[in-house]
Scaffold this active site. Structure first.
Site, PDB file in Angstrom:
ATOM      1  N   ALA A 128      -0.480  13.327   0.081  1.00 30.39           N
ATOM      2  CA  ALA A 128      -0.953  13.827   1.414  1.00 30.39           C
ATOM      3  C   ALA A 128      -0.584  15.296   1.653  1.00 30.39           C
ATOM      4  O   ALA A 128      -0.546  15.710   2.934  1.00 30.39           O
ATOM      5  CB  ALA A 128      -0.588  12.671   2.456  1.00 30.39           C
ATOM      6  N   ASN A 196       6.117   8.463   0.828  1.00 28.04           N
ATOM      7  CA  ASN A 196       5.359   9.216  -0.377  1.00 28.04           C
ATOM      8  C   ASN A 196       5.423  10.841  -0.257  1.00 28.04           C
ATOM      9  O   ASN A 196       5.717  11.265  -1.345  1.00 28.04           O
ATOM     10  CB  ASN A 196       4.144   8.548  -0.596  1.00 28.04           C
ATOM     11  CG  ASN A 196       4.054   7.054  -0.927  1.00 28.04           C
ATOM     12  OD1 ASN A 196       4.715   6.767  -1.949  1.00 28.04           O
ATOM     13  ND2 ASN A 196       3.515   6.312  -0.068  1.00 28.04           N
ATOM     14  N   HIS A 226       1.850  17.651   8.075  1.00 29.48           N
ATOM     15  CA  HIS A 226       2.922  18.005   7.220  1.00 29.48           C
ATOM     16  C   HIS A 226       3.065  19.524   6.844  1.00 29.48           C
ATOM     17  O   HIS A 226       2.043  20.015   6.457  1.00 29.48           O
ATOM     18  CB  HIS A 226       2.734  17.071   5.837  1.00 29.48           C
ATOM     19  CG  HIS A 226       2.626  15.906   5.914  1.00 29.48           C
ATOM     20  ND1 HIS A 226       3.670  14.919   6.432  1.00 29.48           N
ATOM     21  CD2 HIS A 226       1.693  15.053   5.752  1.00 29.48           C
ATOM     22  CE1 HIS A 226       3.233  13.678   6.501  1.00 29.48           C
ATOM     23  NE2 HIS A 226       1.942  13.636   6.230  1.00 29.48           N
TER      24      HIS A 226
HETATM   25  N1  LIG Z   1       1.287   9.474  -2.785  1.00 24.06           N
HETATM   26  C1  LIG Z   1       0.781   9.488  -1.428  1.00 24.06           C
HETATM   27  O1  LIG Z   1       0.764  10.456  -0.699  1.00 24.06           O
HETATM   28  C2  LIG Z   1       0.310   8.277  -0.797  1.00 24.06           C
HETATM   29  C3  LIG Z   1      -0.484   8.480   0.185  1.00 24.06           C
HETATM   30  C4  LIG Z   1      -0.905   7.195   0.993  1.00 24.06           C
HETATM   31  C5  LIG Z   1      -0.340   6.048   0.585  1.00 24.06           C
HETATM   32  N2  LIG Z   1       0.330   5.822  -0.602  1.00 24.06           N
HETATM   33  C6  LIG Z   1       0.901   4.532  -1.280  1.00 24.06           C
HETATM   34  O2  LIG Z   1      -0.022   3.903  -1.957  1.00 24.06           O
HETATM   35  C7  LIG Z   1       0.031   2.462  -1.795  1.00 24.06           C
HETATM   36  C8  LIG Z   1      -1.296   1.885  -1.595  1.00 24.06           C
HETATM   37  O3  LIG Z   1      -1.894   2.343  -0.428  1.00 24.06           O
HETATM   38  P1  LIG Z   1      -3.177   1.571   0.263  1.00 24.06           P
HETATM   39  O4  LIG Z   1      -3.525   2.429   1.580  1.00 24.06           O
HETATM   40  O5  LIG Z   1      -4.335   1.407  -0.417  1.00 24.06           O
HETATM   41  O6  LIG Z   1      -2.376   0.264   0.690  1.00 24.06           O
HETATM   42  P2  LIG Z   1      -3.218  -1.094   1.162  1.00 24.06           P
HETATM   43  O7  LIG Z   1      -2.468  -1.934   2.204  1.00 24.06           O
HETATM   44  O8  LIG Z   1      -4.779  -0.924   1.744  1.00 24.06           O
HETATM   45  O9  LIG Z   1      -3.500  -1.694  -0.278  1.00 24.06           O
HETATM   46  C9  LIG Z   1      -2.417  -2.212  -1.135  1.00 24.06           C
HETATM   47  C10 LIG Z   1      -3.015  -3.466  -1.988  1.00 24.06           C
HETATM   48  O10 LIG Z   1      -1.953  -3.955  -2.852  1.00 24.06           O
HETATM   49  C11 LIG Z   1      -2.067  -5.274  -2.830  1.00 24.06           C
HETATM   50  N3  LIG Z   1      -0.673  -5.668  -3.367  1.00 24.06           N
HETATM   51  C12 LIG Z   1       0.693  -5.804  -2.641  1.00 24.06           C
HETATM   52  N4  LIG Z   1       1.325  -6.348  -3.553  1.00 24.06           N
HETATM   53  C13 LIG Z   1       0.826  -6.490  -4.834  1.00 24.06           C
HETATM   54  C14 LIG Z   1       1.170  -6.561  -6.292  1.00 24.06           C
HETATM   55  N5  LIG Z   1       2.545  -7.075  -6.321  1.00 24.06           N
HETATM   56  N6  LIG Z   1       0.456  -6.941  -7.144  1.00 24.06           N
HETATM   57  C15 LIG Z   1      -0.856  -6.474  -7.013  1.00 24.06           C
HETATM   58  N7  LIG Z   1      -1.324  -6.046  -5.781  1.00 24.06           N
HETATM   59  C16 LIG Z   1      -0.472  -6.042  -4.692  1.00 24.06           C
HETATM   60  C17 LIG Z   1      -2.403  -5.808  -1.431  1.00 24.06           C
HETATM   61  O11 LIG Z   1      -2.776  -7.058  -1.509  1.00 24.06           O
HETATM   62  C18 LIG Z   1      -3.332  -4.678  -1.087  1.00 24.06           C
HETATM   63  O12 LIG Z   1      -4.530  -5.055  -1.279  1.00 24.06           O
HETATM   64  C19 LIG Z   1       1.042   2.410  -0.828  1.00 24.06           C
HETATM   65  O13 LIG Z   1       2.309   1.911  -1.482  1.00 24.06           O
HETATM   66  C20 LIG Z   1       1.112   3.763  -0.143  1.00 24.06           C
HETATM   67  O14 LIG Z   1       2.581   4.009   0.325  1.00 24.06           O
HETATM   68  C21 LIG Z   1       0.522   6.914  -1.357  1.00 24.06           C
END
Ligand SMILES: NC(=O)c1ccc[n+]([C@@H]2O[C@H](COP(=O)([O-])OP(=O)(O)OC[C@H]3O[C@@H](n4cnc5c(N)ncnc54)[C@H](O)[C@@H]3O)[C@@H](O)[C@H]2O)c1
Length: 275
Positions: A128, A196, A226
């Protein structure tokens, strides 16, 4: 058209906002390079629903090992501490990994040592924020000061235990309230919502740079912003991103989804621009 046998077989772990959008976009825009081969979510219904959106058959895996058998590149997009285990197991199985939950990997020396030893590829998208390419270049000659200032609407912090305990946002606020001003380790501990972005900047700046993190609740904001400022021998840099919220998950910035897709595209082309 590349035959399916020559395509990179993509396995997606976590079929939430990011995993689903990456899967659908890759299947549409990058189908000459990738095929979605397997999906796994701890909530099996989510993986099944997503699999149903593809014309071709996509394996709904029963567990990570099942997914690893069907993939050569794994996308981690889960919202739990399971990230580290998923990434380590995938690397040990000889897979390339795109890890979205960078904050869960920060400071884990054994994982980075494993990546180095095994010669595996661990792809970390910029997520992000903007300007990580310049921060990495600047780090070559020493960054003397670097600050990340994240501003979000107060509603983004209402469930935060630290904010609640310290009563930092009691009542409606009319102007900016600084919730945190300190080092990255404490920032990711107290504000996992910011984990993140802070981790991506810290990794780009390297261990010698002392990243200061400021987290601000801003009542007039509609989106998350940010700002990164840094200085050193290279001069001064300021970057600022104003992020649209991902419609499927208000905690996720749409730019983060796009950065995941772009990282895969560059990996497939073997061209890396500014990462
Ligand atoms: N790099 C970045 O800048 C950035 C930005 C936003 C989000 N993220 C990260 O990306 C990740 C996903 O974000 P999102 O918006 O898709 O979240 P989300 O909540 O929409 O989806 C996460 C999914 O993971 C599944 N899940 C949870 N534990 C699990 C496991 N052990 N095995 C398999 N599936 C599992 C959940 O059921 C859910 O469907 C988060 O950790 C978030 O912090 C990173």
């Amino acid at each position: 058209m590349t035959s399916d046998k020559c395509k990179i077989r993509l396995g997606i772990v976590g079929c939430g906002a990011i995993g689903s959008r990456i899967a659908l976009s890759v299947n549409k825009e990058l189908k000459s390079k990738f095929m979605i081969s397997a999906l796994y979510d701890i909530d099996a219904t989510k993986a099944k629903v997503l699999a149903g959106r593809f014309k071709t058959r996509v394996k709904v895996a029963n567990n990570i090992d099942d997914l690893l058998r069907h993939s050569n590149l794994v996308v981690e997009a889960v919202n739990t501490p399971a990230t580290l285990d998923i990434v380590s197991r995938s690397i040990k199985a000889g897979k390339t990994v795109l890890a979205m939950s960078i904050g869960r990997l920060l400071g884990n020396r054994s994982l980075f040592a494993l990546v180095e030893r095994s010669g595996a590829t661990l792809l970390l998208p910029s997520g992000a924020v903007a300007g990580l390419d310049a921060i990495k270049a600047a780090a070559l000659v020493r960054i003397t000061s670097i600050t990340l200032t994240s501003r979000k609407p107060p509603s983004g912090f209402l469930n935060n235990p630290y904010v609640q305990e310290k009563k930092l946002l009691s009542g409606a606020i009319k102007k900016d309230v600084v919730l945190f001003d300190g080092n990255v380790k404490d920032a990711v501990h107290l504000f996992p919502q910011n984990i993140n972005v802070a981790a991506a900047v810290a990794l780009a700046a390297g261990p010698r740079a002392k990243l200061c993190v400021r987290i601000i609740a801003s009542p007039n904001l509609k989106c998350n912003t940010h700002e990164i400022t840094l200085s050193g021998k290279f001069g001064q840099i300021t970057t600022r991103s104003e992020n649209t919220i991902c419609p499927d998950n208000p905690k996720t910035s749409y730019l983060a989804v796009l950065s995941g897709i772009k990282t895969l595209q560059e990996f497939a082309m073997n061209v890396k621009v500014g990462t």
